[in-house]
Design an enzyme around this catalytic site. Sequence first.
Site, PDB file in Angstrom:
ATOM      1  CG  ASP A  67      -0.305  -0.389   2.692  1.00  0.00           C
ATOM      2  OD1 ASP A  67       0.918  -0.241   2.381  1.00  0.00           O
ATOM      3  OD2 ASP A  67      -0.839  -0.505   3.436  1.00  0.00           O
ATOM      4  CG  ASP A 136      -9.052  -1.279  11.395  1.00  0.00           C
ATOM      5  OD1 ASP A 136      -8.124  -2.077  11.019  1.00  0.00           O
ATOM      6  OD2 ASP A 136      -9.486  -0.121  10.783  1.00  0.00           O
ATOM      7  CG  HIS A 138      -5.710  -2.301   8.634  1.00  0.00           C
ATOM      8  ND1 HIS A 138      -6.214  -0.817   9.173  1.00  0.00           N
ATOM      9  CD2 HIS A 138      -4.408  -2.538   8.863  1.00  0.00           C
ATOM     10  CE1 HIS A 138      -4.744  -0.261   9.593  1.00  0.00           C
ATOM     11  NE2 HIS A 138      -3.783  -1.310   9.335  1.00  0.00           N
ATOM     12  CD  GLU A 143      -8.621   0.758   7.432  1.00  0.00           C
ATOM     13  OE1 GLU A 143      -8.670  -0.073   8.450  1.00  0.00           O
ATOM     14  OE2 GLU A 143      -7.876   1.857   7.500  1.00  0.00           O
TER      15      GLU A 143
END
Length: 243
Positions: A67, A136, A138, A143
């Site tokens: 990313d 979270d 991810h 996400e």
Amino acid sequence: MRIIKAADYEEMSRKAADLIAAQILMKPDCVLGLATGGTPVGTYRCLIEKYQRGDLDFSQVSSVNLDEYRGIDRENPQSYWYFMHDNLFHHVNISPERINVPDGRNLDAAAECRRYDRVIENYGGIDLQLLGLGLDGHIGFNEPGPAFVMDTHCVDLEESTIDANQRFFESREQVPRQAYTMGIRAIMQARKVLMIVNGKNKAEIVRKAFFGPVVPEVPASVLQMHPDFILIGDEEAFSEIEA
Ligand code: PGA
């Protein structure tokens, strides 16, 4: 899923580097999927040590990073391009033309995401994908959401991700709000997936992701279905599971 328990961050990093080194030795022209964040820094340090000892040759290796922030220059020390060069690429003999990171300078999200998926396809996929785990759940910047997103795509970062990443910036306002991320397909099609996790703050999400249901609200949970998934964690990260 194979779970490997390490005593601490150093041991986790050494074990991960050993597996990556084994991949390079087995297939010198392998394609490595690489990750940024605090977790892999030690793994990259161990790989650099192996290279400096003459035990590892990156000259035929290709890399595809997971990313990159959208709207960031490569020279910006917070870009993932910069991070990877600072923490690994500048210290080993990887060829610059075999390094791939989504281009944060390209604001045309659709074009950049298509280009990146083609890069991965042209390599014939990824041999070994290294992953960290977001608080979270991810992976990359995939996400939590209503569905797993398959292709490389542009995401709006979750507030918790912006909070977690703010430590790298001077202020919260400077944290980019969007990023390009490899999708779930490229990650799941990697022939081997290696995740590293450390620290008490990851313990709850490790339990949810790998001992709960496979749901897009916890993106990492999809890895339960990967045929060659290795999870290396320290004692703190594994404190809520029986590993
Ligand atoms: P961290 O981030 O390694 O900095 O904890 C992991 C991630 O968000 O993927």
